[in-house]
Design a protein around this motif. Structure first.
Motif, PDB file in Angstrom:
ATOM      1  N   ALA A 245       0.838  -1.199   0.000  1.00  0.00           N
ATOM      2  CA  ALA A 245       0.000   0.000   0.000  1.00  0.00           C
ATOM      3  C   ALA A 245       0.867   1.240   0.000  1.00  0.00           C
ATOM      4  O   ALA A 245       2.030   1.207   0.412  1.00  0.00           O
ATOM      5  CB  ALA A 245      -0.948   0.010   1.193  1.00  0.00           C
ATOM      6  N   ASN A 246       0.274   2.323  -0.427  1.00  0.00           N
ATOM      7  CA  ASN A 246       0.998   3.548  -0.669  1.00  0.00           C
ATOM      8  C   ASN A 246       1.398   4.275   0.612  1.00  0.00           C
ATOM      9  O   ASN A 246       0.561   4.500   1.488  1.00  0.00           O
ATOM     10  CB  ASN A 246       0.102   4.471  -1.502  1.00  0.00           C
ATOM     11  CG  ASN A 246       0.737   5.816  -1.734  1.00  0.00           C
ATOM     12  OD1 ASN A 246       1.835   5.896  -2.246  1.00  0.00           O
ATOM     13  ND2 ASN A 246       0.049   6.865  -1.338  1.00  0.00           N
ATOM     14  N   PRO A 247       2.674   4.667   0.731  1.00  0.00           N
ATOM     15  CA  PRO A 247       3.097   5.443   1.899  1.00  0.00           C
ATOM     16  C   PRO A 247       2.838   6.928   1.752  1.00  0.00           C
ATOM     17  O   PRO A 247       2.840   7.654   2.749  1.00  0.00           O
ATOM     18  CB  PRO A 247       4.600   5.169   1.957  1.00  0.00           C
ATOM     19  CG  PRO A 247       4.985   5.018   0.516  1.00  0.00           C
ATOM     20  CD  PRO A 247       3.819   4.316  -0.136  1.00  0.00           C
ATOM     21  N   ARG A 248       2.609   7.405   0.531  1.00  0.00           N
ATOM     22  CA  ARG A 248       2.422   8.837   0.296  1.00  0.00           C
ATOM     23  C   ARG A 248       1.164   9.315   1.028  1.00  0.00           C
ATOM     24  O   ARG A 248       0.107   8.743   0.890  1.00  0.00           O
ATOM     25  CB  ARG A 248       2.317   9.116  -1.191  1.00  0.00           C
ATOM     26  CG  ARG A 248       3.539   8.680  -2.004  1.00  0.00           C
ATOM     27  CD  ARG A 248       3.206   8.646  -3.482  1.00  0.00           C
ATOM     28  NE  ARG A 248       4.330   8.275  -4.333  1.00  0.00           N
ATOM     29  CZ  ARG A 248       4.646   7.024  -4.666  1.00  0.00           C
ATOM     30  NH1 ARG A 248       3.939   6.007  -4.168  1.00  0.00           N
ATOM     31  NH2 ARG A 248       5.666   6.782  -5.464  1.00  0.00           N
ATOM     32  N   GLY A 249       1.301  10.389   1.738  1.00  0.00           N
ATOM     33  CA  GLY A 249       0.171  10.897   2.497  1.00  0.00           C
ATOM     34  C   GLY A 249      -0.008  10.234   3.847  1.00  0.00           C
ATOM     35  O   GLY A 249      -0.875  10.623   4.627  1.00  0.00           O
ATOM     36  N   MET A 250       0.763   9.196   4.142  1.00  0.00           N
ATOM     37  CA  MET A 250       0.760   8.516   5.447  1.00  0.00           C
ATOM     38  C   MET A 250      -0.651   8.098   5.859  1.00  0.00           C
ATOM     39  O   MET A 250      -1.100   8.341   6.970  1.00  0.00           O
ATOM     40  CB  MET A 250       1.382   9.427   6.521  1.00  0.00           C
ATOM     41  CG  MET A 250       2.833   9.752   6.248  1.00  0.00           C
ATOM     42  SD  MET A 250       3.610  10.744   7.552  1.00  0.00           S
ATOM     43  CE  MET A 250       2.746  12.296   7.344  1.00  0.00           C
ATOM     44  N   GLN A 251      -1.353   7.449   4.937  1.00  0.00           N
ATOM     45  CA  GLN A 251      -2.735   7.094   5.199  1.00  0.00           C
ATOM     46  C   GLN A 251      -3.077   5.678   4.748  1.00  0.00           C
ATOM     47  O   GLN A 251      -3.846   4.983   5.405  1.00  0.00           O
ATOM     48  CB  GLN A 251      -3.640   8.104   4.491  1.00  0.00           C
ATOM     49  CG  GLN A 251      -5.085   8.075   4.900  1.00  0.00           C
ATOM     50  CD  GLN A 251      -5.812   9.283   4.333  1.00  0.00           C
ATOM     51  OE1 GLN A 251      -5.359  10.416   4.425  1.00  0.00           O
ATOM     52  NE2 GLN A 251      -6.944   9.036   3.707  1.00  0.00           N
ATOM     53  N   GLY A 252      -2.566   5.246   3.605  1.00  0.00           N
ATOM     54  CA  GLY A 252      -2.876   3.932   3.096  1.00  0.00           C
ATOM     55  C   GLY A 252      -2.049   2.847   3.765  1.00  0.00           C
ATOM     56  O   GLY A 252      -0.855   3.038   4.052  1.00  0.00           O
ATOM     57  N   TYR A 253      -2.692   1.706   4.012  1.00  0.00           N
ATOM     58  CA  TYR A 253      -1.989   0.587   4.631  1.00  0.00           C
ATOM     59  C   TYR A 253      -2.536  -0.722   4.099  1.00  0.00           C
ATOM     60  O   TYR A 253      -3.697  -0.819   3.697  1.00  0.00           O
ATOM     61  CB  TYR A 253      -2.138   0.606   6.163  1.00  0.00           C
ATOM     62  CG  TYR A 253      -1.135   1.509   6.831  1.00  0.00           C
ATOM     63  CD1 TYR A 253       0.115   1.040   7.209  1.00  0.00           C
ATOM     64  CD2 TYR A 253      -1.437   2.847   7.046  1.00  0.00           C
ATOM     65  CE1 TYR A 253       1.037   1.883   7.799  1.00  0.00           C
ATOM     66  CE2 TYR A 253      -0.522   3.689   7.638  1.00  0.00           C
ATOM     67  CZ  TYR A 253       0.717   3.206   8.012  1.00  0.00           C
ATOM     68  OH  TYR A 253       1.636   4.038   8.595  1.00  0.00           O
ATOM     69  N   ALA A 254      -1.681  -1.724   4.123  1.00  0.00           N
ATOM     70  CA  ALA A 254      -2.088  -3.093   3.857  1.00  0.00           C
ATOM     71  C   ALA A 254      -2.063  -3.865   5.161  1.00  0.00           C
ATOM     72  O   ALA A 254      -1.301  -3.548   6.081  1.00  0.00           O
ATOM     73  CB  ALA A 254      -1.147  -3.752   2.843  1.00  0.00           C
ATOM     74  N   ALA A 255      -2.916  -4.875   5.240  1.00  0.00           N
ATOM     75  CA  ALA A 255      -2.945  -5.765   6.400  1.00  0.00           C
ATOM     76  C   ALA A 255      -3.107  -7.182   5.896  1.00  0.00           C
ATOM     77  O   ALA A 255      -3.729  -7.418   4.861  1.00  0.00           O
ATOM     78  CB  ALA A 255      -4.105  -5.404   7.334  1.00  0.00           C
ATOM     79  N   GLY A 256      -2.557  -8.128   6.622  1.00  0.00           N
ATOM     80  CA  GLY A 256      -2.696  -9.516   6.191  1.00  0.00           C
ATOM     81  C   GLY A 256      -1.864 -10.439   7.036  1.00  0.00           C
ATOM     82  O   GLY A 256      -1.054 -10.014   7.859  1.00  0.00           O
ATOM     83  N   ARG A 257      -2.094 -11.723   6.806  1.00  0.00           N
ATOM     84  CA  ARG A 257      -1.276 -12.731   7.482  1.00  0.00           C
ATOM     85  C   ARG A 257      -1.337 -14.023   6.681  1.00  0.00           C
ATOM     86  O   ARG A 257      -2.161 -14.178   5.786  1.00  0.00           O
ATOM     87  CB  ARG A 257      -1.753 -12.960   8.920  1.00  0.00           C
ATOM     88  CG  ARG A 257      -3.109 -13.633   9.064  1.00  0.00           C
ATOM     89  CD  ARG A 257      -3.363 -13.988  10.516  1.00  0.00           C
ATOM     90  NE  ARG A 257      -4.657 -14.599  10.723  1.00  0.00           N
ATOM     91  CZ  ARG A 257      -4.900 -15.906  10.628  1.00  0.00           C
ATOM     92  NH1 ARG A 257      -3.929 -16.741  10.295  1.00  0.00           N
ATOM     93  NH2 ARG A 257      -6.115 -16.378  10.859  1.00  0.00           N
TER      94      ARG A 257
END
Length: 603
Positions: A591-603
């Motif tokens: 996920a995109n780090p720009r803007g410090m808002q988008g994230y990925a989650a998983g396992r």
């Protein structure tokens, strides 16, 4: 190459989106036993609450997905939840109002709000969970509050005066009691929206999960929501034409509309098959650009010296995009007879590829697929003859460029999900922005303004017509490898969506970068074609690049005649992506780090 985060890997499930709370809601749904469709719906409703400047219940959502099981297993499918123009919205109606373009704010530009219908249809047909299980996250954040992201707070601040002067229902929703806008990071609640979601659950009664969701759909499109929308649209409000106008949208328009399933358009590209929505979106433009690039040496591995795109590749991709977007203006729309097969044919790609030279081109050059002569909108040709106005540079993280009246040029959000069974979902919800239209006070949300993308000129594929979808910029992506669904990705960004996805695609498939590294890689785009957003500006020859492309590459682009605007090092795009290895079953996400808002989650 340096990456801001590791590429996530696992075997259970992955969710990636433009907001961490949406990714968390999707992952919690997977952990509770849901599948990718359940998780995407949970994330989608959450995005309506936590990214209100980028989407809302009054907006729309296109979805690209592939099921792991069933009669259509492994086949990419488009779910179009793009609402249509109201029955009373005709070119003649706007002409009578003296308007040459559909305004970008207010009620005139409202199409049928399709987002909720799309999410509920996806849940009913492909999910496994009841509505309350996926809607609980959105209700909780609307009712109990969520930290307002700084960009949303800045958007409210930019239109606060307009709210106070012209849209009192929006002022009551988004401003404090003393009229001040919220601070970034402050807890924000929308109790009216929470009540709308709760009433939707109350109306979702029936003997089965599917029947309950059907009842919710009926409540939204024929019941209390449609009634409130109809009543609100009858009262004039200020829009960015500078005058007050009532809307065309009615409850009858809403009752007559349903989302539709469609086959995607596809392109085979170096062992991949990339699927996109049809020409009612701008999706085929990415396929056209890739078809042109496929025969150019710059698109080989040498185009990525040191893991960063070189000047040859950036130049070639920009010129290919210009050609594809020129065809978008001449040929794309929700009309019969769009020559998609000819536009994507190898012969036509050869013709267009021959137009890519060593120097930057500044003209809008649509082609003649199948020998048909192109026709550009009169507004575009007249603007070209007098020197098209220069647009404000649309550099940024795919969030809105908003003026003080709420006019918005390109914004949305995105979510991708893959589960342990191999279901893949890519969705790009948008519209119904807090700044687009006044809040309907009994519902807690605003209508969308997607009709601004129509042309008020008859005879074009994207001419305004009742019941027609506007040619949208929303464009999720799904790719197959060896015929097996493998990769889902997308980004916000209006007209930049295909271009930033092209940057990611080339970095991943040509540059060999993993998902996170490809998202992190320096990006670029051109504004050398008419914007899809009011007032439809262009900046001929402009290329916007992240400074991380390097001084030598930037200098070489300028030598080739590009008008280069250097943006901040981490400023272009908000991509997310998930994938599933068809051999090992290993799942990945970034996920995109720009803007410090988008994230990925998983396992």
């Amino acid at each position: 190459m340096f990456t801001t985060r590791p590429e996530l890997t696992g075997t259970f499930g992955m969710v990636a989106s433009t907001h961490w709370l949406a990714s968390a809601a999707g992952m919690a749904t997977l952990e509770a036993g849901g599948n990718a469709f359940d998780a995407a719906v949970a994330a989608g409703f959450t995005l309506q609450v936590v990214e209100p400047h980028l989407n809302g219940p009054g907006g729309e959502v296109p979805v690209l997905f592939a099921r792991a099981e069933g009669t259509d297993a492994g086949r990419p499918v488009v779910l179009s939840a793009q609402g249509v123009a109201p029955a009373a919205a005709s070119i003649e109606a706007f002409t009578d109002l003296g308007l040459p373009l559909v305004p970008g704010t207010g009620l005139l530009a409202a199409t049928v709000p399709g987002a909720v219908g799309g999410w509920l249809t996806l849940l009913r047909d492909h999910g496994t969970m009841p509505l309350d299980a996926v809607l609980r996250f959105a209700i909780g954040y609307a009712e109990d509050g969520h930290p307002m992201v700084p960009r949303a707070a800045a958007t409210v601040a930019s239109v606060a005066d307009h709210f106070r002067a012209h849209w009192p229902t929006s002022a009551a929703t988004w401003l404090a009691g003393d009229g001040t806008p919220p601070a970034g990071g402050a807890l924000f609640r929308n109790p009216a929206l929470a009540a709308t979601y709760r009433r939707l659950l109350e109306e979702a009664r029936g003997p089965s999960r599917e029947a309950q969701i059907d009842a919710a759909l009926a409540a939204w499109y024929s019941g209390f929501v449609a009634e409130a929308v109809d009543a609100f649209c009858r009262e004039p409000v200020m829009d960015d034409s500078g005058s007050e106008h009532a809307g065309f949208l009615t409850g009858q328009d809403m009752a007559a509309w349903t989302p539709r399933y469609e086959a995607p358009v596809t392109l085979d590209w170096r062992g991949w098959t990339l699927a996109k929505a049809g020409p009612w979106s701008q999706g085929p433009a990415l396929l056209q650009a890739l078809a042109v690039l496929d025969g150019l040496p710059a698109s080989g591995p040498a185009g990525y010296p040191g893991g960063v795109a070189g000047a040859d590749l950036v130049h070639a991709s920009v010129e290919a995009v210009k050609l594809a977007m020129a065809d978008r203006e001449a040929w794309y729309g929700d009309a019969a007879g769009v020559p998609v097969d000819d536009l994507l044919s190898a012969g036509y790609a050869d013709q267009r590829r021959a137009l890519v030279g060593e120097r930057a081109d500044r003209e809008l050059r649509p082609g003649s697929p199948g020998g048909r002569p192109p026709v550009l909108p009169r507004f575009v040709t007249e603007a070209s003859s007098r020197g098209r106005p220069s647009a404000q540079t649309l550099a940024g993280v795919g969030e809105p460029t908003v003026d003080t009246r709420g006019t918005t040029r390109g914004d949305t959000c995105h979510v991708d999900v893959v589960d342990r069974w191999g279901n893949l979902v890519s969705a790009t919800p948008s519209g119904g922005w807090l700044q687009s239209s006044p809040v309907i006070p009994s519902l807690g949300f605003a209508l969308g303004t997607r009709a601004q993308m129509f042309w008020l000129e008859p005879g074009l594929p994207n001419s305004l017509a009742p019941g027609r979808r506007p040619r949208t910029t929303l464009t999720p992506s799904l790719a197959l490898r060896g015929g097996v669904p493998t990769l889902a990705f997308g980004t916000p960004g209006g007209d930049q969506q295909e271009q930033w996805q092209l940057c990611f695609w080339l970095a991943h498939t040509v540059g060999g970068l993993d998902l996170q590294a490809a998202i992190d890689a320096p990006a670029w785009h051109t504004t050398s074609f008419p914007s899809s957003f009011y007032p439809r500006e262009a900046t001929p020859g402009e290329v916007v690049v992240e400074s991380r492309l390097g001084d030598a590459t930037i200098a070489e682009l300028r030598r080739r005649g590009h008008e280069v605007t250097v943006s901040d090092a981490w400023s272009l795009g908000r991509l997310s992506a998930v994938s599933r290895d068809p051999d090992s079953g290993l799942l990945r996400a970034g996920a995109n780090p720009r803007g410090m808002q988008g994230y990925a989650a998983g396992r």
